[in-house]
Design an enzyme around this catalytic site. Sequence first.
Site, PDB file in Angstrom:
ATOM      1  N   VAL A  11       0.830  -1.204   0.000  1.00 37.22           N
ATOM      2  CA  VAL A  11       0.000   0.000   0.000  1.00 37.22           C
ATOM      3  C   VAL A  11       0.867   1.258   0.000  1.00 37.22           C
ATOM      4  CG1 VAL A  11      -1.668   1.328   1.359  1.00 37.22           C
ATOM      5  CG2 VAL A  11      -1.958  -1.139   1.089  1.00 37.22           C
ATOM      6  N   GLU A 156      -7.708   1.920   2.006  1.00 34.81           N
ATOM      7  CA  GLU A 156      -7.139   1.571   0.697  1.00 34.81           C
ATOM      8  C   GLU A 156      -7.884   0.365   0.129  1.00 34.81           C
ATOM      9  OE1 GLU A 156      -4.619   2.991  -1.245  1.00 34.81           O
ATOM     10  OE2 GLU A 156      -5.569   1.492  -2.510  1.00 34.81           O
ATOM     11  N   PHE A 272     -15.928 -11.588  -8.704  1.00 40.12           N
ATOM     12  CA  PHE A 272     -15.806 -12.411  -7.493  1.00 40.12           C
ATOM     13  C   PHE A 272     -16.822 -13.540  -7.443  1.00 40.12           C
ATOM     14  CE2 PHE A 272     -12.408 -10.448  -5.092  1.00 40.12           C
ATOM     15  CZ  PHE A 272     -12.181  -9.359  -5.917  1.00 40.12           C
ATOM     16  N   GLY A 276     -13.550 -21.891  -6.917  1.00 39.16           N
ATOM     17  CA  GLY A 276     -12.172 -22.382  -6.912  1.00 39.16           C
ATOM     18  C   GLY A 276     -11.742 -22.812  -5.524  1.00 39.16           C
ATOM     19  N   CYS A 283      -5.319  -9.898   3.068  1.00 34.38           N
ATOM     20  CA  CYS A 283      -6.448  -9.043   3.463  1.00 34.38           C
ATOM     21  C   CYS A 283      -7.719  -9.799   3.846  1.00 34.38           C
ATOM     22  CB  CYS A 283      -6.747  -8.042   2.353  1.00 34.38           C
ATOM     23  SG  CYS A 283      -5.470  -6.787   2.217  1.00 34.38           S
TER      24      CYS A 283
HETATM   25  P1  NAD Z   1       3.237  -4.682   4.126  1.00 30.90           P
HETATM   26  O1  NAD Z   1       3.538  -5.630   5.203  1.00 30.90           O
HETATM   27  O2  NAD Z   1       3.501  -5.041   2.703  1.00 30.90           O
HETATM   28  O3  NAD Z   1       3.990  -3.277   4.395  1.00 30.90           O
HETATM   29  C1  NAD Z   1       4.046  -2.621   5.622  1.00 30.90           C
HETATM   30  C2  NAD Z   1       5.433  -2.009   5.720  1.00 30.90           C
HETATM   31  O4  NAD Z   1       5.491  -1.107   6.821  1.00 30.90           O
HETATM   32  C3  NAD Z   1       6.536  -3.016   5.982  1.00 30.90           C
HETATM   33  O5  NAD Z   1       7.501  -2.919   4.957  1.00 30.90           O
HETATM   34  C4  NAD Z   1       7.113  -2.614   7.342  1.00 30.90           C
HETATM   35  O6  NAD Z   1       8.506  -2.844   7.434  1.00 30.90           O
HETATM   36  C5  NAD Z   1       6.788  -1.152   7.368  1.00 30.90           C
HETATM   37  N1  NAD Z   1       6.714  -0.534   8.710  1.00 30.90           N
HETATM   38  C6  NAD Z   1       6.060  -0.953   9.806  1.00 30.90           C
HETATM   39  N2  NAD Z   1       6.194  -0.067  10.817  1.00 30.90           N
HETATM   40  C7  NAD Z   1       6.957   0.954  10.345  1.00 30.90           C
HETATM   41  C8  NAD Z   1       7.443   2.157  10.901  1.00 30.90           C
HETATM   42  N3  NAD Z   1       7.151   2.530  12.151  1.00 30.90           N
HETATM   43  N4  NAD Z   1       8.198   2.952  10.136  1.00 30.90           N
HETATM   44  C9  NAD Z   1       8.496   2.603   8.863  1.00 30.90           C
HETATM   45  N5  NAD Z   1       8.061   1.468   8.283  1.00 30.90           N
HETATM   46  C10 NAD Z   1       7.292   0.653   9.005  1.00 30.90           C
HETATM   47  O7  NAD Z   1       1.695  -4.299   4.326  1.00 30.90           O
HETATM   48  P2  NAD Z   1       0.628  -3.945   3.188  1.00 30.90           P
HETATM   49  O8  NAD Z   1       0.189  -5.180   2.508  1.00 30.90           O
HETATM   50  O9  NAD Z   1       1.104  -2.786   2.409  1.00 30.90           O
HETATM   51  O10 NAD Z   1      -0.600  -3.478   4.121  1.00 30.90           O
HETATM   52  C11 NAD Z   1      -0.545  -2.288   4.878  1.00 30.90           C
HETATM   53  C12 NAD Z   1      -1.936  -2.010   5.404  1.00 30.90           C
HETATM   54  O11 NAD Z   1      -2.828  -1.760   4.317  1.00 30.90           O
HETATM   55  C13 NAD Z   1      -2.563  -3.149   6.192  1.00 30.90           C
HETATM   56  O12 NAD Z   1      -3.369  -2.614   7.202  1.00 30.90           O
HETATM   57  C14 NAD Z   1      -3.427  -3.859   5.152  1.00 30.90           C
HETATM   58  O13 NAD Z   1      -4.519  -4.527   5.733  1.00 30.90           O
HETATM   59  C15 NAD Z   1      -3.913  -2.683   4.329  1.00 30.90           C
HETATM   60  N6  NAD Z   1      -4.247  -3.028   2.936  1.00 30.90           N
HETATM   61  C16 NAD Z   1      -3.452  -3.887   2.217  1.00 30.90           C
HETATM   62  C17 NAD Z   1      -3.780  -4.187   0.916  1.00 30.90           C
HETATM   63  C18 NAD Z   1      -2.973  -5.179   0.116  1.00 30.90           C
HETATM   64  O14 NAD Z   1      -3.435  -5.607  -0.942  1.00 30.90           O
HETATM   65  N7  NAD Z   1      -1.773  -5.548   0.536  1.00 30.90           N
HETATM   66  C19 NAD Z   1      -4.911  -3.600   0.317  1.00 30.90           C
HETATM   67  C20 NAD Z   1      -5.662  -2.699   1.060  1.00 30.90           C
HETATM   68  C21 NAD Z   1      -5.334  -2.415   2.371  1.00 30.90           C
END
Ligand code: NAD
Length: 455
Positions: A11, A156, A272, A276, A283
Amino acid sequence: MNIVVIGAGYVGLTTGVALAYFGHEVTCVEKNPAKLELLSRGKSPIHEHGLEELMHLAGKNLRFAERAKGPVEAAEVVMIAVGTPPKSNGEADTQDVEAAAREVAEGFLPGRNYALVIKSTVPIGTNRRVAQVVKRVLAARGLMDETFVWIVSNPEFLQEGRALYNTFYPDRIVVGAEEPEGVYVLRRLYQSILEQTFTPPSFLPRPEGYALPPLLATDPTSAEMIKYASNAFLALKISFINEIAGLCEKVGADVTEVARGMGLDPRIGPGFLAAGLGWGGSCFPKDTAALLAIGGEYGYAMPIVAAAWEVNFRQRHRMVGKLQEALKGVRGRVVGVLGLAFKPGTADVRESPALEVVRILVERQAHVRVHDPVALENARRVLADLEEVEFFEDPYGLAAGAEALVLATDWPEYRYLDLARLAGMMRTPVLVDGRNLFDPEEARRAGWTYLGVGR
Ligand code: NAD
């Protein structure tokens, strides 16, 4: 605008790079040294279509840092996009969000206003909680009347594998804020997207007929709920069609035809509805569990979401059950699994149904060969504890002498496999198509005993 994004994961990095491309000055803060090192060399730590190219295109506006403290001083907008993994009771763990909020508040300067935007998916009420955390830090620094912070919820909705596309061309932007200033700042932040004034990069053309996305301004609690409710609804759509698929098998209907017929009704929609192996990823499992945990906190049962969960996790066992029946037992058999990522287009294996199938097969004492076009390295780390798993770079090598194949992730490249050649290499050509990727007749003509989902 000057923007700081905390957390350069799926994100944070996607958002930061896109905003830099639109002309904002962006600093992405990432605490993981290995990721930071890659980012500083212009490399993306995640596999996302176009991301690395866009990092280069946006290069002059894009910086990376290990700490928030310096970069936040001059920022107008600080976005928190850190992980919120599930605790053992399903609740989302917000400790990284709180730690990031504290760190950010330590860096705010007197005499300035900031918008602190929560992009992470967080339990209801977290915006209030973050406001409290920020206030406490500002009070301790004697800045309560000097620094003003608007807390804004901006969930997001990106899909991995299409993350940049979803960011450039969203269906909607949801903004939850107590004060109108919060909404105003986000309107400015996203102006290029809302008005589609940017020039699309060649690899992300604007889809034909794309209408300008609405910005939905609401209260923070509703914004938080929109995110959970949306993910739960998508998850239950998939579980619903999987439940119907089971019945299709009993009565002799074809679930792909059923889904096509259902999806033509605009009240239902075609998305959706692919039967499968079920949903996984970072998520849906976590967010449905979190929603159930929130319900539990209020003593409020949510039987529909609970059932979506149950149907989803039963599905993996059903598919292995099919294989077991076809092979008359999997113990001591050699089974190939094609696809390990939780869906195509990503190297992410978090909560991947494919990995769960591998684990169930190993528990039942099969020898499992696995392949994935991009997620092999991530899977190798996650499956390191399983001796009975063998990793293959090539699907044909994997098939040689195997007794069954399970198609677990519907990577488009698998569609182009030479099914007759593959079948000829197998000891017994049994194919469990866990994503209904292949045409059953074509697979049978190529020599396979074909088992799909709901057909
Ligand atoms: P991710 O694990 O890929 O990335 C999070 C990053 O934050 C990591 O690289 C971690 O090292 C870094 N981090 C944590 N604490 C930190 C700090 N204090 N300072 C600097 N960096 C720090 O996570 P993601 O998949 O991007 O998801 C992030 C959020 O967004 C979650 O809450 C998730 O539920 C939500 N989200 C994810 C998606 C998806 O498809 N991945 C979609 C929508 C919402």
